[in-house]
Design a protein around this motif. Structure first.
Motif, short mmCIF file in Angstrom:
data_model
loop_
_atom_site.label_atom_id
_atom_site.label_comp_id
_atom_site.label_asym_id
_atom_site.label_seq_id
_atom_site.Cartn_x
_atom_site.Cartn_y
_atom_site.Cartn_z
N THR A 163 13.92 9.84 -15.84
CA THR A 163 13.04 8.68 -15.66
C THR A 163 12.67 8.47 -14.20
O THR A 163 13.53 8.47 -13.32
N TYR A 164 11.37 8.27 -13.99
CA TYR A 164 10.85 8.01 -12.66
C TYR A 164 10.26 6.61 -12.62
O TYR A 164 9.67 6.14 -13.60
N LEU A 165 10.39 5.97 -11.48
CA LEU A 165 9.71 4.70 -11.22
C LEU A 165 8.77 4.91 -10.04
O LEU A 165 9.22 5.22 -8.93
N ILE A 166 7.47 4.79 -10.30
CA ILE A 166 6.49 4.87 -9.23
C ILE A 166 6.07 3.44 -8.89
O ILE A 166 5.45 2.75 -9.71
N SER A 167 6.44 3.00 -7.70
CA SER A 167 6.15 1.63 -7.27
C SER A 167 5.11 1.65 -6.16
O SER A 167 5.16 2.52 -5.28
N VAL A 168 4.20 0.69 -6.21
CA VAL A 168 3.29 0.52 -5.08
C VAL A 168 3.52 -0.87 -4.51
O VAL A 168 3.63 -1.85 -5.24
N GLY A 169 3.65 -0.94 -3.19
CA GLY A 169 3.90 -2.22 -2.55
C GLY A 169 2.68 -3.11 -2.64
O GLY A 169 1.56 -2.69 -2.36
N ALA A 170 2.90 -4.37 -3.03
CA ALA A 170 1.78 -5.31 -3.17
C ALA A 170 2.25 -6.71 -2.81
O ALA A 170 3.45 -7.01 -2.84
N GLY A 199 0.78 -1.22 0.00
CA GLY A 199 0.00 0.00 0.00
C GLY A 199 0.82 1.27 0.00
O GLY A 199 0.26 2.37 -0.14
N VAL A 200 2.12 1.15 0.13
CA VAL A 200 2.99 2.34 0.15
C VAL A 200 3.37 2.71 -1.28
O VAL A 200 3.69 1.85 -2.08
#
Lengths: 150, 474
Positions: A113-120, A73-74
């Motif tokens: 470049t950006y990496l947007i990660s969501v914890g799952a 969820g982060v």
């Protein structure tokens, strides 16, 4: 070539791995035909070298992906740099860092470049995001808008 | 006894582990390829409607979605009893050629290329596609454009670049315009030149490395794939032919009868099954598919440039089947030439821009088999549905599954050749992996897995004690 690119990564039939797919669909629903259509936003189940020509003149590149390395969820946004293949030995599937390395090797430049990660955690064979992951889609959209338009 | 574990195998799609058991003298006793991910897509699809499958099954893997899309469509055509009109068949075949061109091109230049062009013993930090780009940026650019060419064919024909929703039961839902056809042909010559350059590279490499080719995973199996009614190379339709190790016919059959000829063997140490030709049993009835398998069981290729290359290739073993695993790479490029010639042939057919796209008649059968030659080999989709079209049973035999015996045997063969007296140098382990890579496996398809992790090699003694740990991360 488009100067701004957003790529949602993941398998829509593997639970929360669909996160990137959902985000790009939401983005395109909002911006697809609008004044901000200078952004090319699409989904890739996995990244490949055929993307390199798209990156040649790209200025801003955003990857969106679910990740097991981040707490559930982060949302984590990071600026990424070219990486070495030792970190990603599988070439049928490239990670964003390796694509940047390949882009730089070919064109002597790469986009910011950006990496947007969501914890799952849930990557089972099923359709639909889990509730905590679905809840952060609006937050990630705002993050993308901030990078692209501010 | 010592055990060497290579997990996961690099530069293939999916999740595999190699275990190499050494005896007390440090020589290989036996090597195994384990596929550890559980396949769940078949169960997931039960209860779905048959017409959803051409959109569901491409999600199994992001590498060969078009192959699954087309095989699924063919199964549905049979299930509803509606053969597509000729223009729809041509369009599906054109999309299929685009898929194979981009897949074969990527494999040769990006997956196999680092080994072949940089060397098995070169620094692992650069023995990869980035190292290849740095060493030869001009060739790398051409390889990227070749892959893009194949992808653009898929996009022009199917209407979108990723997971096109193109096939419907009995046909397709989009025509090809004259402008789109012309756009495909606009870069045809330069991409054909790239493939021919690739052929020159592999022939030159083969000439200089004959000793390596002759001792690297050379063994007998049967060979299988689709053929035309004249026994020619066929990638979209036709009958399935399986020949014995000498190239003589074991069987040739209509795809819908595959269960009368093929069964699957199970081993406890892997989730990936072992298909075999039933009358010969397992393992004697094992057969290889994909480029080497296909070129070993056909009589000829119906396009002129590929046919000429095929004759040169088959002369390697005086017309008999070629058993050398590394010649998968050579065969793969010959097939790519064939596919390029088919693209031209299809684009020159006046029906390719026809708008007669769907057969709407129905003669509902409730069961259908779709068989196609994916880049990696024969792909089978088999559906059984109730009277409402809800699927009761789904069976998927993917290309990599057919090659399971061959890959496992290749690993064992190479390990025994290159690991002696406990010498386990880095380049040796890459050769074991190269034995698998030559088959261009897609383990995500065969086990429908996702994910990856850094490679970790453990060397354990017979009691499970860790002796040495080799890692491929920073």
């Amino acid at each position: 070539m488009t100067k701004k690119i957003v790529i949602g990564i993941g398998n829509p039939l593997r639970g929360d791995d669909a996160f990137g797919y959902v985000v790009v669909n939401e983005f395109n629903a909002k911006y697809g035909e609008s004044e901000n259509s200078d952004v090319d936003c699409f989904h890739m189940q996995q990244l490949g070298l055929e993307l390199l020509p798209y990156f040649e003149d790209c200025e801003t590149l955003i990857f969106v992906d679910a990740s097991v390395k981040v707490d559930e969820g982060v949302v984590q946004t990071e600026l990424i740099e070219p990486g070495t293949m030792i970190d990603n030995p599988v070439s049928h599937f490239f990670d964003p860092e390796t694509l940047l390395s390949s882009t730089f090797a070919l064109y002597q430049r790469h986009p910011r470049t950006y990496l947007i990660s969501v914890g799952a955690k849930d990557f089972e064979i099923r359709e639909g995001l889990t509730t905590p992951i679905k809840a952060v889609v609006p937050k990630v959209l705002k993050e993308i808008e901030k990078i692209l338009f501010e | 006894m010592r055990k060497i574990t290579v997990e996961p195998v690099t530069r293939i799609e999916g999740h595999a582990k190699i275990t190499i058991n050494l005896d007390d003298n440090g020589n290989v006793e036996h090597a195994y390829m384990h596929v550890n991910e559980f396949r769940g897509f078949e169960k997931f699809c039960e209860g779905r409607m048959y017409f959803e499958m051409p959109q569901i099954t491409p999600r199994i893997c992001g590498i060969c979605p078009v192959s699954h899309h087309l095989a699924s469509a063919k199964a549905n055509d049979a299930l509803v009893g509606a053969a597509p009109p000729r223009p729809a068949v041509l369009l599906r075949e054109l999309m299929h050629m685009g898929q194979i061109i981009q897949s074969h091109g990527m494999h040769f230049f990006e997956l196999a290329g680092p080994d072949l062009l940089l060397g098995f013993d070169s620094d692992p930090a650069t023995r990869n596609v980035v190292g290849l780009i740095q060493a030869n940026p001009e060739l790398a650019t051409k390889a990227v454009m070749l892959r893009k060419f194949g992808q653009e064919i898929i996009r022009m024909v199917g209407g979108r670049k990723i997971h096109p929703n193109f096939c419907v039961p009995g046909g397709v839902n989009k025509a090809l315009t004259v402008a789109e056809k012309d756009a495909i042909m606009a870069t045809y010559d330069e991409n054909m030149a790239t493939i021919m350059a690739g052929l020159d590279i592999i022939k030159d490499w083969a000439e200089k490395n004959q000793d390596v080719i002759d001792e690297f995973a050379v063994f007998k199996t049967g060979y299988g794939g689709l053929v035309t009614d004249k026994g020619s190379l066929e990638l979209y339709d036709g009958q399935m032919r399986i020949v014995n190790p000498d190239g003589d016919l074991w069987t040739q059959f209509d795809p819908k009868d595959y269960l009368d000829h093929i069964s699957e063997h199970v081993e406890p140490w892997t989730y990936l099954k072992f298909p075999y030709y039933i009358p010969e049993g397992y393992p004697g009835g094992s057969y290889r598919v994909g480029p080497l398998g296909r070129l070993n069981m056909i009589d000829q290729i119906d396009t002129p440039i590929a046919q000429e290359e095929f004759l040169t290739y088959r002369a390697i073993n005086n017309g008999k089947p070629i058993e050398n695993t590394l010649h998968y790479h050579y065969a793969r490029l010959i097939e790519t030439v064939f596919c390029m010639e088919k693209v031209r042939e299809l684009c020159e057919d006046e029906d390719i821009t026809s708008t007669e796209l769907v057969n709407t008649s129905r003669d509902y059968q409730g069961e259908g088999v779709g068989m196609i030659e994916a880049p990696r080999g024969t792909l089978i989709h088999h559906y059984k549905a109730d009277e409402d079209g809800k699927l009761d049973k789904v069976n998927l035999i993917v290309s990599t599954g057919h090659n399971n015996f061959a890959m496992t045997h290749a690993v064992d063969s190479v390990a025994k050749t290159y690991i002696k007296n406990g010498d386990v140098r880095e380049g040796l382990l890459n050769r074991v992996e190269a034995a698998i890579r030559a088959h261009d496996p897609c383990l995500s398809c065969s086990t429908h897995a996702v994910g990856q992790m850094p490679m970790d090699v453990e060397i354990n003694d017979a009691k499970g004690q860790l002796i040495q740990n080799l890692r491929r991360d920073s």
